[in-house]
Design an enzyme around this catalytic site. Structure first.
Site, PDB file in Angstrom:
ATOM      1  N   LEU A  44      36.868  38.586  31.268  1.00  0.00           N
ATOM      2  CA  LEU A  44      37.624  37.839  32.275  1.00  0.00           C
ATOM      3  C   LEU A  44      37.618  36.366  31.868  1.00  0.00           C
ATOM      4  CD1 LEU A  44      38.905  38.084  35.203  1.00  0.00           C
ATOM      5  CD2 LEU A  44      36.736  37.132  35.988  1.00  0.00           C
ATOM      6  N   ARG A  60      44.769  32.205  38.706  1.00  0.00           N
ATOM      7  CA  ARG A  60      44.321  33.503  38.175  1.00  0.00           C
ATOM      8  C   ARG A  60      44.672  34.633  39.152  1.00  0.00           C
ATOM      9  NH1 ARG A  60      38.172  34.123  36.552  1.00  0.00           N
ATOM     10  NH2 ARG A  60      37.985  34.189  38.828  1.00  0.00           N
ATOM     11  N   ARG A  74      48.219  58.367  51.238  1.00  0.00           N
ATOM     12  CA  ARG A  74      47.614  58.439  49.902  1.00  0.00           C
ATOM     13  C   ARG A  74      48.553  59.135  48.916  1.00  0.00           C
ATOM     14  NH1 ARG A  74      44.508  61.420  46.442  1.00  0.00           N
ATOM     15  NH2 ARG A  74      42.966  60.222  45.262  1.00  0.00           N
ATOM     16  N   GLU A  88      30.529  40.094  28.149  1.00  0.00           N
ATOM     17  CA  GLU A  88      30.256  39.204  29.281  1.00  0.00           C
ATOM     18  C   GLU A  88      29.291  39.933  30.195  1.00  0.00           C
ATOM     19  OE1 GLU A  88      33.684  38.616  31.848  1.00  0.00           O
ATOM     20  OE2 GLU A  88      34.399  40.640  31.433  1.00  0.00           O
ATOM     21  N   LYS A 104      41.371  40.506  37.532  1.00  0.00           N
ATOM     22  CA  LYS A 104      40.187  40.476  38.398  1.00  0.00           C
ATOM     23  C   LYS A 104      40.334  41.529  39.495  1.00  0.00           C
ATOM     24  CE  LYS A 104      36.863  37.172  40.205  1.00  0.00           C
ATOM     25  NZ  LYS A 104      35.734  37.832  39.553  1.00  0.00           N
ATOM     26  N   TYR A 162      40.773  40.282  43.524  1.00  0.00           N
ATOM     27  CA  TYR A 162      39.987  39.374  44.352  1.00  0.00           C
ATOM     28  C   TYR A 162      39.726  38.083  43.607  1.00  0.00           C
ATOM     29  CZ  TYR A 162      35.674  40.319  41.690  1.00  0.00           C
ATOM     30  OH  TYR A 162      34.720  40.395  40.707  1.00  0.00           O
ATOM     31  N   HIS A 206      49.323  58.410  44.447  1.00  0.00           N
ATOM     32  CA  HIS A 206      48.988  57.491  43.350  1.00  0.00           C
ATOM     33  C   HIS A 206      50.099  56.493  43.058  1.00  0.00           C
ATOM     34  CE1 HIS A 206      45.831  60.439  42.889  1.00  0.00           C
ATOM     35  NE2 HIS A 206      45.231  59.677  41.980  1.00  0.00           N
TER      36      HIS A 206
HETATM   37  N1  PDD Z   1      32.632  37.243  39.241  1.00  0.00           N
HETATM   38  N2  PDD Z   1      33.229  37.882  34.305  1.00  0.00           N
HETATM   39  C1  PDD Z   1      33.245  38.775  35.308  1.00  0.00           C
HETATM   40  C2  PDD Z   1      33.283  40.229  34.987  1.00  0.00           C
HETATM   41  C3  PDD Z   1      33.240  38.331  36.638  1.00  0.00           C
HETATM   42  O1  PDD Z   1      33.285  39.219  37.643  1.00  0.00           O
HETATM   43  C4  PDD Z   1      33.184  36.932  36.899  1.00  0.00           C
HETATM   44  C5  PDD Z   1      33.190  36.395  38.308  1.00  0.00           C
HETATM   45  C6  PDD Z   1      33.157  36.044  35.817  1.00  0.00           C
HETATM   46  C7  PDD Z   1      33.140  34.556  36.004  1.00  0.00           C
HETATM   47  O2  PDD Z   1      34.368  34.090  36.495  1.00  0.00           O
HETATM   48  P1  PDD Z   1      34.471  32.766  37.376  1.00  0.00           P
HETATM   49  O3  PDD Z   1      33.836  31.684  36.597  1.00  0.00           O
HETATM   50  O4  PDD Z   1      35.921  32.567  37.555  1.00  0.00           O
HETATM   51  O5  PDD Z   1      33.739  33.024  38.674  1.00  0.00           O
HETATM   52  C8  PDD Z   1      33.196  36.554  34.529  1.00  0.00           C
HETATM   53  C9  PDD Z   1      32.664  36.899  40.663  1.00  0.00           C
HETATM   54  C10 PDD Z   1      32.003  35.613  40.970  1.00  0.00           C
HETATM   55  C11 PDD Z   1      32.134  38.069  41.459  1.00  0.00           C
HETATM   56  O6  PDD Z   1      32.481  39.188  41.089  1.00  0.00           O
HETATM   57  O7  PDD Z   1      31.422  37.875  42.441  1.00  0.00           O
END
Ligand code: PDD
Length: 287
Positions: free
Chosen positions: A207, A52, A100, A182, A149, A33, A102
């Site tokens: 990330l 990304r 379904r 993070e 992501k 996403y 894997h």
């Molecule tokens: N999250 N680290 C993680 C684990 C994240 O899920 C996100 C973003 C970030 C920041 O990334 P960016 O600056 O590209 O938004 C760092 C989004 C916003 C979410 O899960 O809603």
């Protein structure tokens, strides 16, 4: 005005929008996403977010559901149909619908695309930034590929819930040696006594946030030095400032860590000036 969502080629009333029960996103979290900020009718940093997305898809060998230009068109359409001037556009791509199993489905299976948009209140978010937010720390318990992501966010969900139950708004994942990784949905930063910005290198364990990357340019513009290195919870607690970055919150000052105030317990001037300068530096396309 009813909310509208895009699902696999159709614009549907939000309440009736759905994917099949055998969508692999639903059954295996087999998808990725992106979230882009919409500010003053611009999509912020769409190039970075779509680059990304491309990387996440290729790491997981999921095909693009539509081409890039079509995806931008759909994002704009969903934003327009929901009359979002300030808010977010969310997009999710999964490996598609298949019985379904894997292992990957046949190559003919189409990936699924969902795009939604929602409004946010810039006044409320400015108020939150003026007050600052609190974080707690939790042990890192995620897989190693957090650079992708992925919609597989269970540890992040549990960490955020734990933060909420502790009266905080974000949880920082911390390695056994005390190094901050993070947040559950944000990147983590501190400001040292001599005014340098510090954030963990994005080559592993976090990330590579798009807001984080743009912030490097904002820092340059403001003449601030950035040190990409690890920092510990102890260093953060005694830092001059702490803050977090994400498309959803842009730059949000952190005023307490595990119940202990950061500096005087008020948002720092560096975080607030970065927040102020962010929009001008970020890449923008008309929504
Ligand atoms: N999250 N680290 C993680 C684990 C994240 O899920 C996100 C973003 C970030 C920041 O990334 P960016 O600056 O590209 O938004 C760092 C989004 C916003 C979410 O899960 O809603």
């Amino acid at each position: 005005m009813p909310r509208i969502a895009y699902v696999n080629g159709r614009y549907l009333p939000h309440a009736q929008a759905g994917v099949h029960i055998e969508d692999r996103g639903y059954q295996f979290a087999d998808g990725v996403y992106e979230v882009c900020e919409v500010a003053r009718s611009f999509i912020v940093d769409s190039v970075g977010h779509l680059n990304r997305l491309d990387r996440s898809l290729s790491e997981l060998r999921i095909a693009w559901p539509v081409n890039r230009a079509a995806l931008v068109h759909i994002m704009r359409e969903v934003i327009a149909r929901n009359r979002v001037h300030n808010g977010m556009v969310y997009l999710q791509v999964t490996r598609g619908v298949a019985p379904r199993d894997h292992v990957f489905p046949a190559g003919t299976t189409l990936s699924s695309l969902v795009v939604t948009a929602k409004r946010t209140d810039p006044v409320a978010s400015a108020k939150r930034a003026a007050a600052g937010i609190k974080v707690i720390t939790v042990p890192e318990n995620r897989w190693e590929r957090v650079d992708i992501k992925s919609v597989g966010l269970l540890p992040n969900v549990l960490a955020r819930q734990q933060a909420k139950e502790a009266g905080a708004q974000e949880a920082w994942f911390v390695d056994p040696d005390g190094t901050v990784k993070e947040g559950a949905a944000t990147n983590a930063w501190i400001v040292t006594k001599d005014g340098h910005l510090v954030t963990r290198p994005a080559d592993s364990g976090i990330l590579r946030g798009i807001t984080r990357t743009t912030l490097m340019d904002v820092a340059k513009k403001l003449g601030l030095k950035v040190e990409e290195r690890g920092f510990t919870v102890e260093e953060a607690k005694s830092a001059r400032e702490a803050f977090m970055t994400a498309a959803t919150t842009v730059i949000m000052p952190i005023v307490a860590i595990d119940g202990q105030p950061v500096a005087n317990g008020h948002p720092g001037s560096v975080a607030l000036s970065l927040r102020e300068a962010f929009f001008d530096v970020a890449e923008k396309i008309q929504a």
